[in-house]
Design a protein around this motif. Structure first.
Motif, PDB file in Angstrom:
ATOM      1  N   MET A  46      11.435  -1.209   3.302  1.00 55.55           N
ATOM      2  CA  MET A  46      10.631  -2.325   2.800  1.00 55.55           C
ATOM      3  C   MET A  46       9.954  -1.986   1.490  1.00 55.55           C
ATOM      4  SD  MET A  46       8.518  -4.162   5.776  1.00 55.55           S
ATOM      5  CE  MET A  46       8.443  -2.797   6.892  1.00 55.55           C
ATOM      6  N   ASN A  47       9.402  -0.761   1.446  1.00 58.19           N
ATOM      7  CA  ASN A  47       8.683  -0.330   0.259  1.00 58.19           C
ATOM      8  C   ASN A  47       9.610  -0.301  -0.954  1.00 58.19           C
ATOM      9  OD1 ASN A  47       7.474   2.088  -1.525  1.00 58.19           O
ATOM     10  ND2 ASN A  47       5.855   1.035  -0.417  1.00 58.19           N
ATOM     11  N   ALA A  65      -4.164  -4.934  -8.055  1.00 55.06           N
ATOM     12  CA  ALA A  65      -5.149  -4.070  -7.404  1.00 55.06           C
ATOM     13  C   ALA A  65      -5.919  -4.859  -6.348  1.00 55.06           C
ATOM     14  CB  ALA A  65      -6.097  -3.480  -8.444  1.00 55.06           C
ATOM     15  N   LYS A  66      -6.230  -6.126  -6.675  1.00 57.32           N
ATOM     16  CA  LYS A  66      -6.963  -6.962  -5.725  1.00 57.32           C
ATOM     17  C   LYS A  66      -6.082  -7.307  -4.516  1.00 57.32           C
ATOM     18  CE  LYS A  66      -9.977 -10.918  -5.580  1.00 57.32           C
ATOM     19  NZ  LYS A  66     -10.409 -12.137  -6.228  1.00 57.32           N
ATOM     20  N   SER A  67      -4.806  -7.543  -4.781  1.00 54.38           N
ATOM     21  CA  SER A  67      -3.878  -7.812  -3.674  1.00 54.38           C
ATOM     22  C   SER A  67      -3.832  -6.620  -2.726  1.00 54.38           C
ATOM     23  CB  SER A  67      -2.455  -8.034  -4.189  1.00 54.38           C
ATOM     24  OG  SER A  67      -2.406  -9.189  -4.946  1.00 54.38           O
ATOM     25  N   ALA A  68      -3.779  -5.424  -3.313  1.00 53.30           N
ATOM     26  CA  ALA A  68      -3.762  -4.212  -2.480  1.00 53.30           C
ATOM     27  C   ALA A  68      -5.030  -4.154  -1.632  1.00 53.30           C
ATOM     28  CB  ALA A  68      -3.624  -2.970  -3.353  1.00 53.30           C
ATOM     29  N   ALA A  69      -6.166  -4.561  -2.235  1.00 58.39           N
ATOM     30  CA  ALA A  69      -7.439  -4.530  -1.497  1.00 58.39           C
ATOM     31  C   ALA A  69      -7.414  -5.509  -0.319  1.00 58.39           C
ATOM     32  CB  ALA A  69      -8.591  -4.857  -2.441  1.00 58.39           C
ATOM     33  N   ILE A 127       0.852  -1.207   0.000  1.00 59.66           N
ATOM     34  CA  ILE A 127       0.000   0.000   0.000  1.00 59.66           C
ATOM     35  C   ILE A 127       0.885   1.254   0.000  1.00 59.66           C
ATOM     36  CG2 ILE A 127      -1.807   1.289   1.210  1.00 59.66           C
ATOM     37  CD1 ILE A 127      -2.843  -1.417   0.381  1.00 59.66           C
ATOM     38  N   GLY A 128       1.859   1.303   0.894  1.00 61.67           N
ATOM     39  CA  GLY A 128       2.725   2.480   0.949  1.00 61.67           C
ATOM     40  C   GLY A 128       3.053   2.865   2.378  1.00 61.67           C
ATOM     41  N   LYS A 140       3.404   6.277  -5.410  1.00 62.31           N
ATOM     42  CA  LYS A 140       3.831   5.172  -4.547  1.00 62.31           C
ATOM     43  C   LYS A 140       2.880   4.853  -3.397  1.00 62.31           C
ATOM     44  CE  LYS A 140       8.668   6.224  -5.375  1.00 62.31           C
ATOM     45  NZ  LYS A 140       9.890   6.700  -4.745  1.00 62.31           N
ATOM     46  N   ILE A 141       1.698   5.451  -3.380  1.00 64.17           N
ATOM     47  CA  ILE A 141       0.701   5.074  -2.367  1.00 64.17           C
ATOM     48  C   ILE A 141      -0.456   4.433  -3.139  1.00 64.17           C
ATOM     49  CG2 ILE A 141      -0.838   5.885  -0.521  1.00 64.17           C
ATOM     50  CD1 ILE A 141       2.098   6.340   0.186  1.00 64.17           C
ATOM     51  N   ASN A 142      -0.648   3.132  -2.925  1.00 68.33           N
ATOM     52  CA  ASN A 142      -1.569   2.393  -3.791  1.00 68.33           C
ATOM     53  C   ASN A 142      -2.990   2.279  -3.268  1.00 68.33           C
ATOM     54  OD1 ASN A 142       0.219   2.013  -5.888  1.00 68.33           O
ATOM     55  ND2 ASN A 142       1.199   0.290  -4.835  1.00 68.33           N
ATOM     56  N   THR A 143      -3.394   3.272  -2.491  1.00 66.05           N
ATOM     57  CA  THR A 143      -4.764   3.319  -2.014  1.00 66.05           C
ATOM     58  C   THR A 143      -5.229   4.761  -1.989  1.00 66.05           C
ATOM     59  OG1 THR A 143      -4.888   1.299  -0.709  1.00 66.05           O
ATOM     60  CG2 THR A 143      -6.088   3.154   0.128  1.00 66.05           C
ATOM     61  N   VAL A 144      -6.428   4.984  -2.495  1.00 70.38           N
ATOM     62  CA  VAL A 144      -7.020   6.316  -2.411  1.00 70.38           C
ATOM     63  C   VAL A 144      -8.367   6.164  -1.706  1.00 70.38           C
ATOM     64  CG1 VAL A 144      -7.935   8.276  -3.724  1.00 70.38           C
ATOM     65  CG2 VAL A 144      -5.874   7.074  -4.538  1.00 70.38           C
ATOM     66  N   PHE A 145      -8.466   6.745  -0.518  1.00 66.83           N
ATOM     67  CA  PHE A 145      -9.723   6.678   0.220  1.00 66.83           C
ATOM     68  C   PHE A 145     -10.661   7.783  -0.257  1.00 66.83           C
ATOM     69  CE2 PHE A 145      -7.446   4.105   3.342  1.00 66.83           C
ATOM     70  CZ  PHE A 145      -8.453   3.305   3.855  1.00 66.83           C
TER      71      PHE A 145
END
Ligand SMILES: [Zn+2]
Length: 360
Positions: A344-345, A310-314, A270-271, A289-294
């Motif tokens: 890590m990232n 994308a599903k893995s990120a979810a 995610i980041g 580099k942040i793989n989520t947008v709320f």
């Protein structure tokens, strides 16, 4: 000494176990790893970065317990040092499963030294090994010390990471992982008062096809289409968006304004820091580099190069949200330092892009 036939059977068994753990959700995608001792000096382990569905018995490298060298075409899982440490320390370990199972992992983010539980009316203690970065000798040493100090338990929680469970055979190791998960779930539900189930609940997802946005549902509202358009415009590396509206993600999307990683896989996938809009209509925070947008009170849009990414990120986000809620309600927790998150990232991006290229 095991015969050739017995070793071959063990290779097959490791694959069977990996598939059943995948089915039960205790491991996901290529995360986690499984090994079996074949004699006092060697063990077989799942290789690094290969999907469990694609594994064949002869792909499993044979690792030397003494010096960590290996035979075989494929590299051992990056966490092989943890396995070596356990085989060196515990005679009752002949089969090991390392999982990122949801509730045990969340307990490992609370900053506790151990999880006390009851199983069949007997008290049981699951130690939490101190934190160290994944794939390092320091992590293997921390697990080793927990395994040595707690000879009555065959499950060890790895702080902010996952769990490692073992037994004399596959059946015993898997039972340990299930027993730990049950105890951890009870703790997260009863003590941390976080009963959000672990799930991904798909809202309105999309993908890019020849530069055009394809919405996966015909009823995607205009308001949501605008969110997808904004994300694709700001992130040319993204080709798929998975909208996760799971219970835990929804709760975070209306109550929290900032998430720092509590779990290794969150920092990797995610980041290192996620900002969340705190009011209806507040602008989206789309960052490199942040793989989520709320979106406020609308869950999270999880980004990836492929649908699977994308599903893995979810999946990882949902677990991260449960951990966040558990820590908030427990009143204590151990966040991963920003320095470790960045390390890590960066490593994950580097290794993942190499892997993705080699697979293509
Ligand atoms: Zn791991």
């Amino acid at each position: 000494m095991k015969t050739k036939e017995e070793i071959q059977k063990l290779r097959e068994e490791i694959i069977d176990v990996s598939l059943s753990l995948l089915e039960s959700g205790l491991i996901v995608r290529t995360w986690g790893n499984i090994s079996a001792k074949i004699d006092d000096k060697h063990y077989l382990i799942t290789p690094s970065g290969i999907r469990y569905e694609d594994l064949k018995p002869d792909m499993l490298p044979l690792v030397s317990i003494e010096d960590g060298s290996y035979e075989g075409e494929y590299k051992p899982s990056s966490e092989f040092m943890v396995h070596t440490a356990i085989y060196k320390t515990r005679n009752d370990a002949e089969f090991i499963v390392h999982t990122h199972q949801v509730y045990a992992t969340c307990v490992g983010a609370l900053g506790k030294k151990r999880l006390k539980a009851e199983h069949k009316e007997k008290k049981i203690i699951f130690p939490v090994a101190d934190y160290a970065l994944p794939g390092t000798k320091a992590l293997a040493d921390n697990v080793k010390s927990a395994a040595a100090k707690n000879s009555e338990t065959r499950s060890i929680i790895m702080a902010n990471h996952g769990a490692v469970c073992f037994g004399h055979n596959a059946e015993e190791a898997v039972k340990e992982a299930i027993k730990l998960e049950k105890a951890a779930k009870k703790y997260i539900f009863n003590i941390c008062k976080t009963d959000a189930s672990n799930e991904i609940l798909e809202g309105f997802s999309s993908k890019l096809e020849e530069g055009k946005i394809v919405y996966l549902r015909n009823d995607t509202p205009e308001r949501v289409k605008l969110i997808h358009q904004t994300i694709y415009a700001k992130r040319p590396d993204v080709h798929c968006i998975f909208h996760n509206k799971s219970e835990a993600v929804m709760t975070i999307s209306r109550r929290v304004n900032h998430m720092r990683p509590l779990l290794d896989d969150f920092a990797q996938i995610i980041g290192t820091s996620v900002r969340i809009p705190t009011a209806e209509g507040a602008p989206l925070v789309v960052k490199k580099k942040i793989n989520t947008v709320f979106a406020y009170n609308d869950g999270a849009y999880c980004l990836g190069d492929t649908e699977e990414d994308a599903k893995s990120a979810a999946i990882v986000l949902d677990k991260g949200c449960i951990a966040h809620l558990a820590v908030t309600r427990f009143g204590e927790g151990r966040f991963i330092s920003l320095k470790d998150c960045f390390k890590m990232n960066r490593n994950y991006r580097k290794n993942y892009s190499v892997l993705a290229k080699s697979v293509k």
